[in-house]
Motif scaffolding. Structure first.
Motif, PDB file in Angstrom:
ATOM      1  N   THR A   1      -1.504  39.007  14.922  1.00  0.00           N
ATOM      2  CA  THR A   1      -0.764  39.794  13.920  1.00  0.00           C
ATOM      3  C   THR A   1       0.721  39.398  13.907  1.00  0.00           C
ATOM      4  N   ALA A   2       1.051  38.248  14.499  1.00  0.00           N
ATOM      5  CA  ALA A   2       2.449  37.813  14.653  1.00  0.00           C
ATOM      6  C   ALA A   2       3.255  38.867  15.426  1.00  0.00           C
ATOM      7  N   ASP A   3       2.582  39.505  16.392  1.00  0.00           N
ATOM      8  CA  ASP A   3       3.199  40.493  17.283  1.00  0.00           C
ATOM      9  C   ASP A   3       3.696  41.737  16.554  1.00  0.00           C
ATOM     10  N   LEU A   4       3.064  42.074  15.439  1.00  0.00           N
ATOM     11  CA  LEU A   4       3.454  43.272  14.689  1.00  0.00           C
ATOM     12  C   LEU A   4       2.327  44.304  14.623  1.00  0.00           C
ATOM     13  N   GLY A   5       1.137  43.935  15.119  1.00  0.00           N
ATOM     14  CA  GLY A   5       0.073  44.929  15.270  1.00  0.00           C
ATOM     15  C   GLY A   5      -0.818  45.136  14.068  1.00  0.00           C
ATOM     16  N   VAL A   6      -0.244  45.115  12.870  1.00  0.00           N
ATOM     17  CA  VAL A   6      -1.037  45.297  11.650  1.00  0.00           C
ATOM     18  C   VAL A   6      -0.638  44.231  10.628  1.00  0.00           C
ATOM     19  N   VAL A   7      -1.558  43.959   9.716  1.00  0.00           N
ATOM     20  CA  VAL A   7      -1.272  43.068   8.595  1.00  0.00           C
ATOM     21  C   VAL A   7      -1.740  43.760   7.318  1.00  0.00           C
TER      22      VAL A   7
ATOM     23  N   TYR B   1     -10.436  56.140  15.811  1.00  0.00           N
ATOM     24  CA  TYR B   1     -10.900  55.587  14.532  1.00  0.00           C
ATOM     25  C   TYR B   1     -10.271  56.410  13.418  1.00  0.00           C
ATOM     26  N   ASN B   2     -10.407  55.931  12.185  1.00  0.00           N
ATOM     27  CA  ASN B   2     -10.047  56.782  11.055  1.00  0.00           C
ATOM     28  C   ASN B   2     -11.323  57.406  10.483  1.00  0.00           C
ATOM     29  N   SER B   3     -11.171  58.177   9.431  1.00  0.00           N
ATOM     30  CA  SER B   3     -12.336  58.898   8.895  1.00  0.00           C
ATOM     31  C   SER B   3     -13.352  57.963   8.249  1.00  0.00           C
ATOM     32  N   GLN B   4     -12.945  56.720   7.945  1.00  0.00           N
ATOM     33  CA  GLN B   4     -13.889  55.733   7.406  1.00  0.00           C
ATOM     34  C   GLN B   4     -14.607  54.943   8.502  1.00  0.00           C
ATOM     35  N   GLY B   5     -14.314  55.282   9.766  1.00  0.00           N
ATOM     36  CA  GLY B   5     -14.979  54.580  10.866  1.00  0.00           C
ATOM     37  C   GLY B   5     -14.329  53.267  11.251  1.00  0.00           C
ATOM     38  N   LEU B   6     -13.089  53.035  10.823  1.00  0.00           N
ATOM     39  CA  LEU B   6     -12.388  51.803  11.197  1.00  0.00           C
ATOM     40  C   LEU B   6     -11.566  52.055  12.456  1.00  0.00           C
ATOM     41  N   PRO B   7     -11.697  51.160  13.455  1.00  0.00           N
ATOM     42  CA  PRO B   7     -10.998  51.384  14.725  1.00  0.00           C
ATOM     43  C   PRO B   7      -9.495  51.170  14.609  1.00  0.00           C
ATOM     44  N   ALA B   8      -8.748  51.953  15.385  1.00  0.00           N
ATOM     45  CA  ALA B   8      -7.307  51.711  15.500  1.00  0.00           C
ATOM     46  C   ALA B   8      -7.119  50.371  16.204  1.00  0.00           C
ATOM     47  N   PRO B   9      -6.282  49.479  15.651  1.00  0.00           N
ATOM     48  CA  PRO B   9      -6.070  48.196  16.323  1.00  0.00           C
ATOM     49  C   PRO B   9      -5.275  48.365  17.615  1.00  0.00           C
ATOM     50  N   PRO B  10      -5.395  47.406  18.530  1.00  0.00           N
ATOM     51  CA  PRO B  10      -4.602  47.482  19.764  1.00  0.00           C
ATOM     52  C   PRO B  10      -3.125  47.280  19.433  1.00  0.00           C
ATOM     53  N   PHE B  11      -2.251  47.774  20.301  1.00  0.00           N
ATOM     54  CA  PHE B  11      -0.823  47.513  20.080  1.00  0.00           C
ATOM     55  C   PHE B  11      -0.087  47.468  21.403  1.00  0.00           C
ATOM     56  N   LEU B  12       1.094  46.929  21.338  1.00  0.00           N
ATOM     57  CA  LEU B  12       1.979  46.812  22.490  1.00  0.00           C
ATOM     58  C   LEU B  12       3.338  47.321  22.061  1.00  0.00           C
TER      59      LEU B  12
END
Length: 537
Positions: free
Chosen positions: A349-355, A526-537
């Protein structure tokens, strides 16, 4: 025609014009005719054969989706006609063995193969594995020419050959969502690092060696055998382990398909004239052993470079911000000597956690760390659930590539963290409503600055390699381990963590930072759609 034009192909629909090219007699004029089912001529183009390699190129006028059409190229008295051509969206699928895993190898393979007959307008094409020390103009060899999907012949040809399960399942889902013909182009090779798929421009931009010394002998090699028909778990990097153990400079030992730029040269560069709608990428396992901490440069640089190259090569028909989807690494081992998988996921994710983000615009990511498959017959590095992977990619594609604003395509991500010093609590606020699946999970870790070195201790066990949530109390003298931060409460958008007695400045917080952070579909958040929270630092 060039190698990757043929009967049954899909060409890119409007607003792009499809680029068509081929070989001919130097100086000759080639007439290209597109005609409908009744033989009615819809379009005619002429192009001159130019040197040094004797090729002609033309751009068709943008076409609405549909077909079938015939495409005829005439030069003097010679002519070639391609039939059963459709206009739709063309997606390129690339990467290493998790992209190369075929429909035959996934969960519910027999049902998936049987269902293939229901999708005659999803067409498939697979390039053969090939390496070259120089950029090639055309593919040297094709594994699967453009085909209508059939179960045994082309979707389940064999292990790690064709056709890619992730690519097929994504393409099939796109067809169901859009109703437009879909062309899928598989260009994948197991066990290959990102450097092999990168042009010299990318390597140079990231300060990596561009060459490993030219070998004598033929320029092109089909360097077979890296990852085909192997049952071994480690089909994913046949020579990287040796390279890394025998030298501090692994580049000196990389050979075959692991050599920098050889797959870019032989498998991507020939395709640059194609008009594309999007790219799907599943790669990174090999880079947990090679240049792991350069991936936050090499991956964004590869995306930018491919976009520039496809846009330029297609005479501007492939959009400059070509939608680029990818799969974040899944799992491999429960217990690991290092955190290279976790670091690589972060670097993806280029060290930003989400895209998408500022460094990676117009991208989308399928999180896969909760799809581990310890008992996969192909080794745990190759999980069989590719349906969830494709579904998560589809949500991103529909949002980023097709502008569907009503879809949620990413799990929850923290937006802020507030420290309650007196109570020793940390409140983490998330972007979406939270579903807490694992009540006893210890997935958060904290690192804090304190003055007393004796408080620096590891709390909780790693529980067989699962990622605990941890706090690191570091003394001024030296930093120390991350420590578990137990979850005290979960609200609709917040998680409250206990700081294990380290009630001072929190220097760091991380989540799911492990090679195998959770069991199947059982990460904590997860969110209500069943998508997992991504890892983060």
């Amino acid at each position: 025609f060039a190698s990757y034009y043929g009967d049954h192909m899909v060409l890119q629909q409007k607003p792009s014009g499809a680029v068509v090219w081929g070989h001919g007699e130097l100086g000759a004029m080639v007439t290209l005719t597109l005609s409908g089912a009744s033989g009615l001529v819809i379009m005619e183009k002429t192009a001159q054969v130019k040197g040094p390699s004797g090729t002609w190129t033309t751009v068709l006028d943008p076409m609405d989706r549909g077909g079938p059409y015939a495409l005829t190229a005439e030069q003097g008295l010679e002519n070639v006609t391609l039939r059963d051509i459709y206009f739709g969206d063309v997606w390129l699928c690339s990467g290493q063995s998790n992209m190369a895993m075929t429909v035959l190898q996934v969960a519910n393979a027999s049902q998936e193969l049987t269902a293939a007959a229901r999708y005659p307008y999803v067409r498939v094409f697979a390039a053969a594995p090939a390496c070259s020390n120089v950029e090639l103009e055309d593919l040297e060899q094709i594994d699967l020419p453009w085909s209508i999907p059939t179960a045994a012949e082309n979707l389940g040809h064999g292990n790690f050959t064709y056709f890619s399960a992730v690519c097929w399942l994504l393409g099939r889902s796109l067809y169901e969502a859009l109703g437009t013909p879909i062309g899928l182009v598989e260009v994948a090779w197991g066990g290959t690092p990102i450097e092999a798929w990168s042009s010299r421009r990318v390597l140079k931009a990231c300060g990596l060696p561009e060459d490993t010394g030219r070998r004598e002998g033929p320029q092109i090699s089909f360097c077979h055998g890296a990852c085909f028909n192997l049952k071994a778990a480690l089909c994913f990097v046949p020579s990287l382990n040796l390279a890394l153990s025998s030298s501090t400079s692994p580049h000196q030992h990389l050979s075959g398909p692991q050599t920098p730029s050889v797959l870019w040269n032989a498998m991507i560069h020939p395709l640059l004239n194609m008009s594309l709608r999007g790219v799907a990428w599943y790669q990174g396992e090999a880079n947990t052993l090679l240049n792991t901490d350069q991936y936050n440069c090499t991956f964004p640089a590869l995306i930018a470079d491919w976009r520039w190259a496809f846009h330029t090569g297609s005479a501007g028909q492939t959009e400059p911000l070509l939608p680029f989807g990818f799969v974040q690494l899944s799992t491999y081992r429960h217990e690991s000597a290092d955190d290279s998988f976790a670091r690589l996921r972060w670097h993806q994710t280029a060290d930003l956690g989400v895209v998408p983000n500022a460094r990676m615009p117009s991208t989308f990511m399928a999180v896969a760390m909760d799809l581990g498959d310890e008992h996969s017959p192909y080794g745990s590095i190759h999980p069989r659930d590719k349906q969830n992977v494709a579904h998560r990619l589809l949500l991103g594609a529909m949002t980023v590539a097709y502008g569907d604003k009503g879809l949620m395509f990413q799990g929850p991500f923290p937006t802020r963290a507030v420290l309650e010093v007196t109570r020793g609590l940390l409140n983490v606020t998330y972007s979406q409503e939270l579903i807490w699946r694992q009540k006893d999970a210890q997935a958060f870790e904290v690192r804090s600055g304190i003055s007393s070195p004796k408080s620096c201790r590891r709390e909780g066990s790693t529980d067989g390699g699962f990622s605990p949530s941890q706090v690191c109390c570091s003394s001024q003298a030296s930093p120390c381990q991350w420590l578990v931060a137990p979850v005290v409460a979960v609200g609709s958008h917040t998680v409250t963590l206990a700081l294990s007695g380290c009630r001072t400045l929190v220097l760091g917080l991380r989540y799911a930072w492990a090679e195998w952070p959770c069991e199947y579909l059982a990460c904590p958040l997860y969110n209500s759609q069943g998508l997992p929270a991504p890892p983060f630092l």
